[in-house]
Write an enzyme that holds these catalytic residues in place. Structure first.
Site, PDB file in Angstrom:
ATOM      1  N   PRO A 277       0.847  -1.206   0.000  1.00 32.69           N
ATOM      2  CA  PRO A 277       0.000   0.000   0.000  1.00 32.69           C
ATOM      3  C   PRO A 277       0.877   1.248   0.000  1.00 32.69           C
ATOM      4  CG  PRO A 277      -0.033  -1.062   2.159  1.00 32.69           C
ATOM      5  CD  PRO A 277       0.773  -1.938   1.275  1.00 32.69           C
ATOM      6  N   CYS A 362       4.205   2.876   9.573  1.00 31.78           N
ATOM      7  CA  CYS A 362       4.418   4.205   8.975  1.00 31.78           C
ATOM      8  C   CYS A 362       5.425   5.004   9.807  1.00 31.78           C
ATOM      9  CB  CYS A 362       3.101   4.955   8.896  1.00 31.78           C
ATOM     10  SG  CYS A 362       3.261   6.583   8.120  1.00 31.78           S
TER      11      CYS A 362
END
Length: 616
Positions: A277, A362
């Site tokens: 992603p 992240c």
């Protein structure tokens, strides 16, 4: 014999006959590029220069040379919205040729006179409209930048009836945000019964813990006095055995069904190629390109759970799924059990996905400092509550993406993975770097191998530095269940074909341009073929070109394969287009976009999100 062109340390090994200098390279490209106006930047200027960039001191002679740090993001880049490229826009009621009048009447801020709009509309980009040729009708009518292909002399939108009937009812894109649902989310009228039931158990647990802590402090003396009596009555507990856990409230049949893993949708993740992603670049048109080249699993861009719960259309757009994506998931980012559980229930009821992924890898400050992304790896109590809560409301598998840890020399993934197995995770993806490392070091595949053994029987996918089928083969020699490809897919999306066919593909520049043309068509279908759609497609293409330019053709390499952390020196391609695609200059990327989408608007400005020389 030494090369006539000096090659810096860390540069890829390219055959000597193709090497050149920076000056000759830019001079060659300028000869085939439209001349710039005097107020535009010079061809030798760095495209990714930024005032904030720090300068580093240099070497032993005492001379100071300014070297800019070319890594990270361009945080101060200009941002021009695509709708600002048109002076006046035409009202939707006129574009769609409705019989009824505009809902806003005289208060409408858009044009209702087609002739007036056409006098200011930018010139058409081409003679053929991809939407009209594919679906038999272009919904953008006269505002389409290919309008001459499907408008009559009276400026009416034409219809290819046969083709339109064939395509009628074909749902190419799913997971749209329903207007009524958006209204309910904005007014906070959506009920989350499953999430609320789970959150009550957390709150009850907290109250019980608080109460037991107070009671244990008050009854400490009583326990000491009663210990002897308990021993005499044969009630003394054995050493090392915990007392039985007390349940709070009755367990219903619904609770048991929800907790039963076999009731969830089963997905076979084993030995698949997983397209990561990717924020910004991992959009739907790019995923379609990768699917065509053999990607097995695709996942939408990271979506913020709070924005989804507020009904933000731009965030919901990240959840859209194309019909070609047969194994598709969405990735959520959040740091609190309540919002993440509610969001999971919302998606479970309203969109079509095969799995939901939690982003706990992240590294960016905006996410990490709030406790999300990598921050979840250090907040295991909250992490557990999030995973268990989302699992309780989802009918599809829940997956997690993590890094080795937060600090560079302090891996924690091996401690976290056994816990995640207990929480009910269906798949774990491990990026072989810490948050602190970013991309400055090679991915640690030995550590990924160690973690894969700890994860069994839960499948673990490895991620990091896959740019050739040889890299993929080495990765498969570890214990991983599959491979996730991220930057490698941005640099060469045909990598999936190379891995599946066990070969190096010396792809030509014309084939690469065809890939960009396909992306353009997919972009026009996804974002629109009017001025706003064209410029949005262009912007996303330019973001992608900031990675695509790092690819070095196989036929030019002295040593195959290219390594992901080796930067390309200045080289001449086997034709002009191959040289143009090797340029790391923004003007040359814009020139490539103009070959497919026509000239840029007068006020156009672009600076990539990630610095082009991030690996330098």
């Amino acid at each position: 014999m030494e090369s006539a062109v000096e090659v810096e340390r860390g540069a890829a090994a390219i055959k000597e006959q193709f090497l050149t200098t920076k000056e000759k390279f830019h001079e060659f490209l300028a000869s085939g590029r439209p001349r710039q106006s005097s107020d535009e930047p010079d061809g030798d200027s760095e495209p990714t220069a930024e005032p904030e960039q720090k300068k580093m001191k240099l070497d032993s002679d005492g001379d100071k040379k300014d070297k800019k740090r070319m890594r990270g993001q361009n945080k101060s880049r200009p941002h021009i919205k695509p709708h600002s490229y048109e002076e006046r826009r035409l009202c939707t009621s006129i574009i769609q040729e409705r019989d009824t009048k505009c809902f806003f009447g005289d208060k409408c801020r858009f044009l209702h006179d087609v002739s007036e709009y056409m006098s200011t509309k930018a010139a058409d980009v081409g003679d053929q409209c991809y939407l009209y040729n594919t679906f038999g009708r272009c919904q953008y009518g006269v505002t389409c930048r290919f309008a001459k292909a499907h408008t009559s002399p009276e400026l009416k939108n034409l219809l290819n009836e046969d083709l339109y009937k064939d395509c009628a009812g074909r749902d190419t894109t799913r997971n749209h945000l329903d207007k009524e649902l958006q209204r309910q989310l904005r007014k906070k009228q959506v009920k989350f019964s499953g999430a609320e039931a789970y959150l009550k158990t957390i709150n009850r647990g907290k109250k019980a813990e608080h109460k037991s802590a107070e009671e244990s402090h008050a009854s400490n003396e009583e326990e000491k006095q009663s210990g002897a009596g308990d021993a005499a009555n044969g009630q003394q507990t054995k050493d090392g055995v915990d007392p039985p856990v007390k349940t709070v409230g009755p367990i219903t049949d619904a609770d048991i069904i929800k907790l039963r893993p076999c009731e969830k949708k089963q997905v076979d993740f084993s030995d698949k190629l997983y397209l990561a992603p990717l924020t910004t670049c991992g959009n739907l048109p790019f995923r379609r390109v990768c699917k065509r080249f053999g990607a097995d699993i695709t996942c939408g861009e990271m979506a913020m759970c709070t924005n989804l719960l507020q009904g933000q259309a731009s965030e919901w757009a990240l959840l859209k799924r194309h019909a070609s994506e047969d194994l598709f998931g969405v990735q959520l980012e959040g740091c609190f059990p309540d919002t993440m559980t509610r969001c999971a229930e919302l998606l479970n009821q309203n969109i079509d996905v095969d799995f939901v992924d939690i982003n706990s890898g992240c590294p960016i400050d905006l996410v990490y400092k709030k406790g999300g992304g990598c921050g979840l790896m250090t907040r295991t109590s909250k992490f557990e509550q999030i995973v268990r809560g989302m699992n309780s409301v989802l009918d599809v598998p829940l997956t997690v993406k993590i890094r080795t840890g937060v600090q560079q020399n302090c891996n924690v993934a091996h401690k976290l993975i056994p816990e995640m197995k207990k929480w009910g995770v269906s798949l774990i993806t491990l990026h072989g770097r810490s948050r602190e490392q970013r991309y400055t070091k090679s991915a640690d595949w030995e550590y990924i191998d160690t973690c894969s053994k700890l994860a069994a029987p839960v499948p673990l996918f490895g991620n990091g530095d896959i740019l050739s089928y040889e890299d993929a083969m080495k990765a498969r020699e570890t214990g991983v269940s599959g491979i996730m490809v991220a930057r490698g897919a941005l640099i060469k999306p045909w990598l999936f074909t190379e891995i599946k066919e066990n070969r190096h593909w010396d792809i030509s520049s014309s084939e690469r341009l065809d890939i960009l043309r396909d992306f353009t068509n997919y972009g026009l279908e996804h974002w629109g073929s009017d001025t706003q759609g064209v410029e949005k497609t262009r912007n996303f293409m330019l973001e992608w070109l900031s990675f695509l330019c790092r690819y070095i053709p196989v036929g030019l390499l002295e040593r195959v394969p290219q390594k992901i952390n080796e930067r390309p020196p200045f080289y001449m391609g086997r034709d002009y287009l191959e040289s143009l695609m090797a340029s790391q200059h923004v003007d040359d990327w814009i020139h490539i976009s103009e070959m497919l989408l026509g000239p840029v608007p007068k006020n156009f400005s672009f600076l990539p999100k990630h610095k082009a020389n991030a690996y330098k």
